[in-house]
Design a protein around this motif. Structure first.
Motif, PDB file in Angstrom:
ATOM      1  N   ASP A 197       6.707 -27.305  17.623  1.00  0.00           N
ATOM      2  CA  ASP A 197       6.012 -28.405  16.946  1.00  0.00           C
ATOM      3  C   ASP A 197       6.454 -28.501  15.486  1.00  0.00           C
ATOM      4  N   LEU A 384       1.962 -33.112  26.210  1.00  0.00           N
ATOM      5  CA  LEU A 384       2.614 -32.722  24.958  1.00  0.00           C
ATOM      6  C   LEU A 384       3.493 -31.494  25.141  1.00  0.00           C
ATOM      7  N   TYR A 436       3.427 -42.917  22.056  1.00  0.00           N
ATOM      8  CA  TYR A 436       4.534 -41.955  22.103  1.00  0.00           C
ATOM      9  C   TYR A 436       4.123 -40.716  21.313  1.00  0.00           C
ATOM     10  N   TRP A 437       4.475 -39.552  21.862  1.00  0.00           N
ATOM     11  CA  TRP A 437       4.129 -38.291  21.219  1.00  0.00           C
ATOM     12  C   TRP A 437       4.906 -38.071  19.923  1.00  0.00           C
ATOM     13  N   SER A 439       5.278 -34.638  17.005  1.00  0.00           N
ATOM     14  CA  SER A 439       5.152 -33.172  17.065  1.00  0.00           C
ATOM     15  C   SER A 439       4.229 -32.628  15.983  1.00  0.00           C
ATOM     16  N   VAL A 452       0.306 -39.557  17.019  1.00  0.00           N
ATOM     17  CA  VAL A 452       1.071 -40.380  17.951  1.00  0.00           C
ATOM     18  C   VAL A 452       1.294 -41.749  17.320  1.00  0.00           C
ATOM     19  N   SER A 465      -4.734 -33.588  21.698  1.00  0.00           N
ATOM     20  CA  SER A 465      -3.610 -33.147  22.529  1.00  0.00           C
ATOM     21  C   SER A 465      -4.143 -32.567  23.838  1.00  0.00           C
ATOM     22  N   ASN A 476       1.614 -39.187  27.429  1.00  0.00           N
ATOM     23  CA  ASN A 476       2.267 -40.209  26.587  1.00  0.00           C
ATOM     24  C   ASN A 476       3.773 -40.187  26.797  1.00  0.00           C
ATOM     25  N   VAL A 478       7.916 -40.461  25.526  1.00  0.00           N
ATOM     26  CA  VAL A 478       8.698 -39.622  24.619  1.00  0.00           C
ATOM     27  C   VAL A 478      10.017 -40.280  24.257  1.00  0.00           C
TER      28      VAL A 478
END
Length: 484
Positions: A197, A384, A436-437, A439, A452, A465, A476, A478
């Motif tokens: 992350d 995630l 969309y994710w 980090s 996000v 998350s 979600n 990516v």
């Protein structure tokens, strides 16, 4: 009567002939010596003498005509007459092919390229009386183009800069082209909660501020000057309660602000977003430099495309989220400095896209799709943890990939969009109008929250998350990133 020969006279006559003969020999030797001496001088001046095109150089200097060019590489031709006494005259013309010094051209400092630390970009020239004039829109500079003044890399990253040296109103040398890239700032997350992350990578430009003591704060990472305190507060200590105002009067409020002798304006969404500290809560701004900040929405200079009649882009510094707010009443923090340009992109024809402003390389398609038009495969929303792993295992174009942090993901949102998705679809094919994710995680006592982007609205926000009590795992989409 028979003549008789005087023996002594014959002897004298013979001696005279010998002496005259010797005198002629000596004269000839002296003449030849002079001839060779002159040839040697020529050979020294023209080391190529003796080659096919330079045989005339073996003539004595007194007999040569047209030797007018003694520059490096010069050649000449001519005709002349020479007297037997070693003197002569001649006429001719010559041309030179010598090396001409290159005209001065602009020199960049630092050199064009990608930088991960703040830089001041300047251009100079060695031309006497020369002035460097540059454009940033890709056009060629002219004598009417303003002289270049040093600028922070944040304000010119991704632009095509063309510079020329001008002296006496005319261009000297050739026009040179320069480009720079500069990554987004760090988010502020310093603790890692998931493998891979934002807290683990901590990529981006280090944040740094300077309180100038005059009611302004310099953001050293961007070169921007910010109003330290809000309307209704003390100029330097931010005492008192901040006052909100309508968006219709916000631009005038900033332009009429008399502070530190600078020119002020409303910040763009990207500039306002650069103040968010994603790991902070209430407020999500550095309170060491912006104390007593209003907890709520702050206006940007841009109307929100889908509902531009009554809403504008804003940042809520209570939560750190970017979105749209009504044009009624919100806080205003003015900014001074060069406007940050929007991102420019390049399709690399290998299923990747480069952001020329940040130097980041993006996956052109959603994770799960491939092909230049993203025609192969299917994009599916995932958890995630799987998103973090899937990006790290991606081998596209031979690069190392990862899940983008909150600022990186927001940097490809098209803040001028009118219809979803809120992205340049010419470059990012088949983007889905959904979440969309990122980090970047913000930890709380009961759950992790992750940043996000909703590419339907362009909003950035925090969502769970996971929710331990209910074993709920949001899914979600990516898009992975590489570099810089």
């Amino acid at each position: 009567m028979k003549q008789t020969t005087n023996p002594k006279a014959q002897v004298y006559s013979h001696k005279t002939r010998v002496i005259l003969s010797s005198f002629k020999s000596i004269s000839m030797i002296l003449f030849i010596g002079l001839l060779l001496q002159n040839c040697a001088v020529v050979m020294n001046l023209f080391p190529t003498a003796g080659k096919k095109d330079n045989k005339f150089l073996l003539l004595p200097l007194a007999l040569q005509g047209g030797l007018q060019n003694f520059g490096t590489g010069g050649t000449g031709s001519g005709s002349g007459t020479g007297a037997t006494d070693g003197t002569g005259s001649g006429s001719g013309t010559g041309t030179g092919t010598g090396t001409t010094p290159a005209a001065p051209i602009p020199v960049a400092s630092p050199a064009a390229g990608h930088y991960n630390t703040p830089q001041t970009i300047d251009f100079s020239t060695t031309a006497s009386g020369g002035v460097v004039r540059c454009t940033t829109d890709g056009s060629d500079p002219t004598s009417a183009t303003p002289a270049w003044t040093p600028r922070h890399i944040y304000s010119i990253a991704g632009l095509t800069i063309k510079c020329g040296t001008f002296a006496n109103g005319a261009l000297t040398g050739t026009i040179q082209t320069f480009t720079y890239s500069y990554p987004p700032l760090k988010t502020g997350q310093t603790t890692s909660y998931e493998a891979g992350d934002d807290g683990a990578t901590q990529l981006g430009v280090e944040r740094s501020y300077t309180d100038n003591g005059d009611g302004t704060v310099t953001d050293n990472a961007t070169g921007l000057f910010w109003q330290k305190c809000l309307k209704g507060q003390g100029v330097t200590d931010c005492s008192g309660s901040p006052a909100d105002q309508a968006w219709s009067g916000s631009a005038n409020y900033c332009s009429e602000l008399s502070l530190a002798g600078k020119t002020w304006r409303l910040p763009s969404p990207f500039e306002l977003e650069s103040l968010i500290v994603y790991n902070n809560n209430d407020p999500t701004i550095d309170i060491n430099f912006f104390p007593n900040a209003g907890r709520g929405n702050y206006f940007s200079s841009h109307e929100y495309g889908p509902f531009s009649d009554y809403s504008v882009w804003s940042v809520n510094f209570l939560t750190g989220e970017l979105g749209a707010v009504a044009k009624t009443f919100s806080y205003v923090r003015c900014v001074s400095g060069q406007v940050k340009p929007v991102s420019t992109f390049k399709d690399n024809d290998n299923e990747t896209v480069t952001d020329l402003s940040t130097g980041l390389v993006w996956q052109k398609c959603n994770l799960g799709e491939s092909g230049q038009e993203c025609q192969n495969g299917v994009a599916s929303p995932i958890r995630l943890s799987i998103a973090l792993t899937s990006c790290s295992e991606l081998t596209l174009a031979g690069k190392t990939w990862r899940l983008p942090n909150a600022i990186e993901l927001s940097s490809i949102v098209d803040k001028s969009f009118v219809t979803s998705p809120s992205i340049k679809s010419t470059f990012f094919k088949k983007t889905i109008s959904n979440f969309y994710w990122g980090s970047t995680l913000a930890h709380s006592s009961y759950a992790n929250k992750v940043w996000v982007i909703n590419f339907s609205s362009g909003y950035s926000m925090k969502i769970f998350s996971y929710e331990p009590n209910y074993a709920y795992y949001p899914l979600n989409y990516v898009r992975c990133v590489s570099g810089p």
